[in-house]
Design a protein around this motif. Structure first.
Motif, PDB file in Angstrom:
ATOM      1  N   ILE A  85     -24.542 -18.205  20.737  1.00  0.00           N
ATOM      2  CA  ILE A  85     -25.501 -19.073  20.033  1.00  0.00           C
ATOM      3  C   ILE A  85     -25.806 -18.610  18.607  1.00  0.00           C
ATOM      4  O   ILE A  85     -26.634 -19.211  17.927  1.00  0.00           O
ATOM      5  N   MET A  86     -25.128 -17.548  18.155  1.00  0.00           N
ATOM      6  CA  MET A  86     -25.377 -17.006  16.816  1.00  0.00           C
ATOM      7  C   MET A  86     -24.066 -16.709  16.107  1.00  0.00           C
ATOM      8  O   MET A  86     -23.043 -16.546  16.750  1.00  0.00           O
ATOM      9  N   GLU A  87     -24.139 -16.587  14.786  1.00  0.00           N
ATOM     10  CA  GLU A  87     -22.995 -16.074  14.047  1.00  0.00           C
ATOM     11  C   GLU A  87     -22.898 -14.582  14.333  1.00  0.00           C
ATOM     12  O   GLU A  87     -23.894 -13.860  14.234  1.00  0.00           O
ATOM     13  N   THR A  88     -21.684 -14.131  14.707  1.00  0.00           N
ATOM     14  CA  THR A  88     -21.513 -12.737  15.094  1.00  0.00           C
ATOM     15  C   THR A  88     -20.307 -12.104  14.412  1.00  0.00           C
ATOM     16  O   THR A  88     -19.397 -12.791  13.942  1.00  0.00           O
ATOM     17  N   ASN A  89     -20.314 -10.789  14.426  1.00  0.00           N
ATOM     18  CA  ASN A  89     -19.183  -9.980  13.969  1.00  0.00           C
ATOM     19  C   ASN A  89     -18.185  -9.855  15.116  1.00  0.00           C
ATOM     20  O   ASN A  89     -18.499 -10.234  16.255  1.00  0.00           O
ATOM     21  N   PRO A  90     -16.995  -9.301  14.863  1.00  0.00           N
ATOM     22  CA  PRO A  90     -15.999  -9.143  15.935  1.00  0.00           C
ATOM     23  C   PRO A  90     -16.500  -8.349  17.150  1.00  0.00           C
ATOM     24  O   PRO A  90     -16.044  -8.592  18.263  1.00  0.00           O
ATOM     25  N   ASP A  91     -17.479  -7.438  16.961  1.00  0.00           N
ATOM     26  CA  ASP A  91     -18.018  -6.674  18.098  1.00  0.00           C
ATOM     27  C   ASP A  91     -19.187  -7.385  18.773  1.00  0.00           C
ATOM     28  O   ASP A  91     -19.873  -6.810  19.606  1.00  0.00           O
ATOM     29  N   ASN A  92     -19.422  -8.654  18.405  1.00  0.00           N
ATOM     30  CA  ASN A  92     -20.500  -9.512  18.913  1.00  0.00           C
ATOM     31  C   ASN A  92     -21.873  -9.164  18.372  1.00  0.00           C
ATOM     32  O   ASN A  92     -22.852  -9.809  18.742  1.00  0.00           O
ATOM     33  N   SER A  93     -21.987  -8.154  17.504  1.00  0.00           N
ATOM     34  CA  SER A  93     -23.276  -7.906  16.860  1.00  0.00           C
ATOM     35  C   SER A  93     -23.582  -9.084  15.936  1.00  0.00           C
ATOM     36  O   SER A  93     -22.666  -9.716  15.400  1.00  0.00           O
ATOM     37  N   PRO A  94     -24.865  -9.415  15.773  1.00  0.00           N
ATOM     38  CA  PRO A  94     -25.177 -10.534  14.892  1.00  0.00           C
ATOM     39  C   PRO A  94     -24.828 -10.204  13.445  1.00  0.00           C
ATOM     40  O   PRO A  94     -24.960  -9.051  13.020  1.00  0.00           O
ATOM     41  N   VAL A  95     -24.358 -11.195  12.731  1.00  0.00           N
ATOM     42  CA  VAL A  95     -24.148 -11.024  11.294  1.00  0.00           C
ATOM     43  C   VAL A  95     -25.547 -10.909  10.683  1.00  0.00           C
ATOM     44  O   VAL A  95     -26.352 -11.833  10.802  1.00  0.00           O
ATOM     45  N   GLU A  96     -25.832  -9.755  10.109  1.00  0.00           N
ATOM     46  CA  GLU A  96     -27.145  -9.492   9.509  1.00  0.00           C
ATOM     47  C   GLU A  96     -26.986  -9.226   8.023  1.00  0.00           C
ATOM     48  O   GLU A  96     -26.047  -8.553   7.608  1.00  0.00           O
ATOM     49  N   LYS A  97     -27.919  -9.754   7.261  1.00  0.00           N
ATOM     50  CA  LYS A  97     -27.970  -9.456   5.833  1.00  0.00           C
ATOM     51  C   LYS A  97     -29.330  -8.849   5.552  1.00  0.00           C
ATOM     52  O   LYS A  97     -30.354  -9.515   5.726  1.00  0.00           O
ATOM     53  N   PRO A  98     -29.353  -7.569   5.151  1.00  0.00           N
ATOM     54  CA  PRO A  98     -30.641  -6.954   4.804  1.00  0.00           C
ATOM     55  C   PRO A  98     -31.269  -7.686   3.624  1.00  0.00           C
ATOM     56  O   PRO A  98     -30.571  -8.164   2.730  1.00  0.00           O
ATOM     57  N   LEU A  99     -32.576  -7.762   3.641  1.00  0.00           N
ATOM     58  CA  LEU A  99     -33.309  -8.410   2.566  1.00  0.00           C
ATOM     59  C   LEU A  99     -34.169  -7.376   1.838  1.00  0.00           C
ATOM     60  O   LEU A  99     -34.769  -6.504   2.463  1.00  0.00           O
ATOM     61  N   GLU A 100     -34.209  -7.505   0.519  1.00  0.00           N
ATOM     62  CA  GLU A 100     -34.988  -6.601  -0.307  1.00  0.00           C
ATOM     63  C   GLU A 100     -36.389  -7.170  -0.510  1.00  0.00           C
ATOM     64  O   GLU A 100     -36.543  -8.357  -0.819  1.00  0.00           O
ATOM     65  N   ARG A 101     -37.381  -6.315  -0.350  1.00  0.00           N
ATOM     66  CA  ARG A 101     -38.748  -6.765  -0.616  1.00  0.00           C
ATOM     67  C   ARG A 101     -38.931  -6.881  -2.126  1.00  0.00           C
ATOM     68  O   ARG A 101     -38.595  -5.969  -2.864  1.00  0.00           O
ATOM     69  N   VAL A 102     -39.438  -8.012  -2.561  1.00  0.00           N
ATOM     70  CA  VAL A 102     -39.689  -8.216  -3.988  1.00  0.00           C
ATOM     71  C   VAL A 102     -41.162  -8.404  -4.297  1.00  0.00           C
ATOM     72  O   VAL A 102     -41.548  -8.476  -5.459  1.00  0.00           O
ATOM     73  N   PHE A 103     -42.005  -8.451  -3.245  1.00  0.00           N
ATOM     74  CA  PHE A 103     -43.437  -8.598  -3.449  1.00  0.00           C
ATOM     75  C   PHE A 103     -44.153  -8.101  -2.213  1.00  0.00           C
ATOM     76  O   PHE A 103     -43.687  -8.294  -1.085  1.00  0.00           O
ATOM     77  N   HIS A 104     -45.291  -7.465  -2.424  1.00  0.00           N
ATOM     78  CA  HIS A 104     -46.160  -7.041  -1.325  1.00  0.00           C
ATOM     79  C   HIS A 104     -47.595  -7.142  -1.799  1.00  0.00           C
ATOM     80  O   HIS A 104     -47.925  -6.751  -2.916  1.00  0.00           O
TER      81      HIS A 104
END
Length: 104
Positions: free
Chosen positions: A83-102
């Motif tokens: 049900i998700m986009e995955t890598n060849p090892d079935n881990s989810p394709v993740e893109k880290p996000l940078e915090r730009v405001f807090h």
């Protein structure tokens, strides 16, 4: 403590199934994540783009070393891979996000 944010992609038509699976998260997976110092973990869905936005607090980043090799996590990835986009090892394709405001 550190704050991690990343995005993933849900396949169209699986919104309810994704929520159901997470509502029934396996206790052994939840326990593993807690033992590794992950807490206050939230995942949000943008229904227009099907982007999943995840935010988690981590007590100590060093405790995450080797987490990806844990059998229960790999089993969860296999369970979620239809049900998700995955890598060849079935881990989810993740893109880290940078915090730009807090704001406190």
């Amino acid at each position: 403590m550190s704050l991690r944010a990343f995005k993933m992609k849900l396949l169209r038509g699986f919104e309810a199934e994704y929520k159901r699976r997470h509502d029934e998260i396996w206790p052994e997976l939840s326990k593993l994540l807690s033992e590794r110092g992950i807490y206050d973990y939230n995942i949000f869905l943008d229904e227009e783009t099907h982007i999943l936005f995840a935010v988690q607090k981590v007590k100590n980043e060093k405790d995450l070393t080797g987490l990806r090799e844990e059998p229960i996590l790999q089993k969860w990835w296999d369970y979620m891979s239809d049900i998700m986009e995955t890598n060849p090892d079935n881990s989810p394709v993740e893109k880290p996000l940078e915090r730009v405001f807090h704001m406190d």
